[in-house]
Design an enzyme around this catalytic site. Structure first.
Site, PDB file in Angstrom:
ATOM      1  N   LYS A   1       0.888  -1.247  -0.003  1.00  0.00           N
ATOM      2  CA  LYS A   1      -0.134   0.171   0.033  1.00  0.00           C
ATOM      3  C   LYS A   1       0.765   1.180   0.057  1.00  0.00           C
ATOM      4  O   LYS A   1       0.590   2.096  -0.630  1.00  0.00           O
ATOM      5  CB  LYS A   1      -0.838  -0.101   1.246  1.00  0.00           C
ATOM      6  CG  LYS A   1      -1.777   1.027   1.434  1.00  0.00           C
ATOM      7  CD  LYS A   1      -3.231   0.807   2.023  1.00  0.00           C
ATOM      8  CE  LYS A   1      -3.086   0.876   3.678  1.00  0.00           C
ATOM      9  NZ  LYS A   1      -3.160   2.277   4.147  1.00  0.00           N
ATOM     10  N   SER A   2       1.905   1.179   0.898  1.00  0.00           N
ATOM     11  CA  SER A   2       2.764   2.632   1.106  1.00  0.00           C
ATOM     12  C   SER A   2       3.438   2.653  -0.483  1.00  0.00           C
ATOM     13  O   SER A   2       3.655   3.847  -0.751  1.00  0.00           O
ATOM     14  CB  SER A   2       3.616   2.443   2.292  1.00  0.00           C
ATOM     15  OG  SER A   2       2.981   2.439   3.406  1.00  0.00           O
TER      16      SER A   2
ATOM     17  N   ASP B   1       2.102  -0.888  11.830  1.00  0.00           N
ATOM     18  CA  ASP B   1       0.905  -1.244  11.719  1.00  0.00           C
ATOM     19  C   ASP B   1       0.577  -2.754  11.839  1.00  0.00           C
ATOM     20  O   ASP B   1      -0.689  -3.131  11.633  1.00  0.00           O
ATOM     21  CB  ASP B   1       0.718  -1.069  10.010  1.00  0.00           C
ATOM     22  CG  ASP B   1       0.740   0.531   9.394  1.00  0.00           C
ATOM     23  OD1 ASP B   1       0.437   1.287  10.278  1.00  0.00           O
ATOM     24  OD2 ASP B   1       1.175   0.711   8.257  1.00  0.00           O
TER      25      ASP B   1
HETATM   26  C1  S3P Z   1       2.398   4.901   6.169  1.00  0.00           C
HETATM   27  C2  S3P Z   1       3.094   5.668   7.451  1.00  0.00           C
HETATM   28  C3  S3P Z   1       2.531   5.143   8.857  1.00  0.00           C
HETATM   29  C4  S3P Z   1       1.631   3.961   8.753  1.00  0.00           C
HETATM   30  C5  S3P Z   1       0.630   3.889   7.457  1.00  0.00           C
HETATM   31  C6  S3P Z   1       1.419   4.176   5.979  1.00  0.00           C
HETATM   32  C7  S3P Z   1       2.919   5.395   5.002  1.00  0.00           C
HETATM   33  O1  S3P Z   1       1.891   6.169   9.435  1.00  0.00           O
HETATM   34  O2  S3P Z   1       0.997   3.666   9.907  1.00  0.00           O
HETATM   35  O3  S3P Z   1      -0.255   3.087   7.563  1.00  0.00           O
HETATM   36  O4  S3P Z   1       2.588   4.938   3.882  1.00  0.00           O
HETATM   37  O5  S3P Z   1       3.541   6.378   5.135  1.00  0.00           O
HETATM   38  P1  S3P Z   1       2.730   7.346   9.800  1.00  0.00           P
HETATM   39  O6  S3P Z   1       3.487   8.064   9.261  1.00  0.00           O
HETATM   40  O7  S3P Z   1       1.497   8.174  10.740  1.00  0.00           O
HETATM   41  O8  S3P Z   1       3.394   6.751  11.178  1.00  0.00           O
END
Ligand code: S3P
Length: 434
Positions: free
Chosen positions: A24-25, A317
């Site tokens: 996803k990221s 996560d």
């Molecule tokens: C993500 C960063 C994380 C994670 C989120 C995806 C990202 O959040 O919890 O599901 O893709 O950059 P945070 O940056 O708020 O920790």
């Protein structure tokens, strides 16, 4: 619609070789950087989920042509100068990553934008992103820290030297994206390592970015499409399979083609400290700076531990799964210094403490975490607290329960892992709609 309920029945053994959908990221970043670049990009194995479709939709509204054909995405870059005035409120649905990354981009535009989201996103903090962007000269109003966010038109942003005190890849990425629209060098200093997909991908897009242990420096200016991006399988989705394999008896699972980025490996390291039988096999042939490979897990007798603070950010996560692992372990597990969990799609400390208590597990809640005493899980009727990862983690409790585990309000699973039910059932779970 939100009452969509799933029931997860008793599990015998779990076995199989599986792949999980794209990360996803990385999928978000692939769409966003392709849109901002010069040239066209083909993205293969992107995650087909609601959160990614929000990023695609917003990119289209801002002027990018994006085509989805047979699991391939083709993005026609519009360059840093090419964004157009949306002339309507931008709705980011449930996607925290989309809204925070786009805040960085929209902060640098000559037009005004208004950003909002669904009930869960409207409760999440946005000042943490607005504050560094204001320090770059952006004019941003939040609604007492939350959505809607209004970003005024600007004639340009300044460079910034910023100390990232909140361990958040989304804040870091918003600053990096905003810095593309500046002339000089922006520097981010951080003591806690968070996922570095933006940094890795910016290099693939020929950006002038340098990363050392605690400092990231980036010089603004055009970025150029690498033409092709392959998105590895999502380690966060794979983690549901990993824990299911570990806590079910007589089980062995192989998960192939999955991302193994070191900044995402916290959950696997925590599980190994809890005595998990996990083998990692990196694929050295893969042609990217993102690592990829396979993971084998076998049934394990987990032991309670004090979860090391330095592993929390790289397992952020997966922490709902750590709560469940602790419930299945022998002895007590302490999770502290994890207050960031309260700012996710739900307050994940509260959600997991409530649900584990309903599953007959002894839990003590703290402001920054919980202590969980491993025990015998009894099936119960739970709520997802509007959170996809809470929903999926709790459905795995049936791997250790004689009676069914019911989770209400599961539609949100579509935001990150739409094929969750089918994938889990293909290895031997028994999850059905009620
Ligand atoms: C993500 C960063 C994380 C994670 C989120 C995806 C990202 O959040 O919890 O599901 O893709 O950059 P945070 O940056 O708020 O920790």
């Amino acid at each position: 619609m939100n009452s969509f309920t799933l029931v997860s029945n008793k599990v015998n053994s779990l076995n199989g070789e599986i792949e999980v959908p794209g990360d996803k990221s990385i999928s978000h970043r692939a769409v966003i950087l392709s849109m901002l670049s010069e040239g066209q990009t083909v993205i293969e194995n992107y995650l087909s989920s609601e959160d990614i479709f929000r990023t695609v939709e917003i990119s289209r509204i801002l002027g990018a042509d994006i085509y989805l054909k047979n699991e391939i995405m083709e993005v026609h870059g519009i360059g840093l100068e090419g964004l157009i005035d949306p002339k309507k409120v931008l709705n980011f649905g449930n996607s925290g990553t989309s809204i925070r990354l786009f805040m960085g981009i929209l902060a640098a535009q000559k037009f005004e934008s208004v950003l909002t989201g669904d009930k869960s996103l409207r409760k999440r903090p946005m000042e943490r992103v607005a504050e560094p962007l204001r320090a770059m000269g952006a004019d941003i109003e939040t609604n007492k820290g939350n959505l809607p966010v209004k970003i005024k038109a600007t004639n340009g942003l300044n460079n910034l030297r910023y100390r990232l005190d909140i361990p958040s890849a989304q804040i870091k990425s918003a600053i990096l994206l905003a810095s593309l629209f500046t002339d000089g060098k922006t520097i981010i200093e951080t003591d806690t390592e968070t996922r570095d997909h933006t940094e890795i991908m910016l290099k693939d897009f020929s950006s002038t970015i340098e990363v050392d242990d605690k400092t990231i420096s980036i010089v603004g200016g055009k970025i150029f499409s690498p033409e092709y991006i392959y998105v590895p399988g999502d380690l966060s989705s794979a983690s549901f399979l990993i824990l299911a394999g570990l806590i079910s008896k007589d089980s062995e699972l192989k998960i192939k083609n999955v991302g193994l980025n070191p900044t995402r490996m916290g959950f696997i390291e925590i599980m190994k400290l809890m005595n998990a039988d996990i083998e990692i096999d990196a694929d050295n042939q893969f042609n990217s700076n993102e690592k990829i490979g396979s993971i084998v897990v076998r049934s394990s007798k987990l032991k309670g531990i004090d979860v090391p603070t330095n592993l929390i950010a790289s397992a952020i996560d997966e922490m709902p799964l750590v709560f469940l692992a602790a419930a299945c372990a022998e002895g007590s597990t302490s999770i502290r210094n994890a207050k960031e969990l309260r700012y996710k799609e739900s307050d994940r400390i509260k959600a997991m403490v409530n649900n584990l208590t309903s599953l007959s597990i002894d839990v003590n809640e703290y402001d920054d975490g919980a202590t969980i005493i491993g025990g015998t899980i009894q099936g119960a009727n739970l709520d997802s607290f509007d959170d996809h990862r809470v929903a999926m983690a709790c459905l795995l409790a049936s791997c250790r329960s004689e009676t069914p585990v019911i989770v209400r309000n599961c539609l949100n699973i579509n935001t990150s892992f739409p094929t969750f039910k089918e994938t889990m059932n293909s290895i031997g779970m028994n999850i059905n709609e009620v």
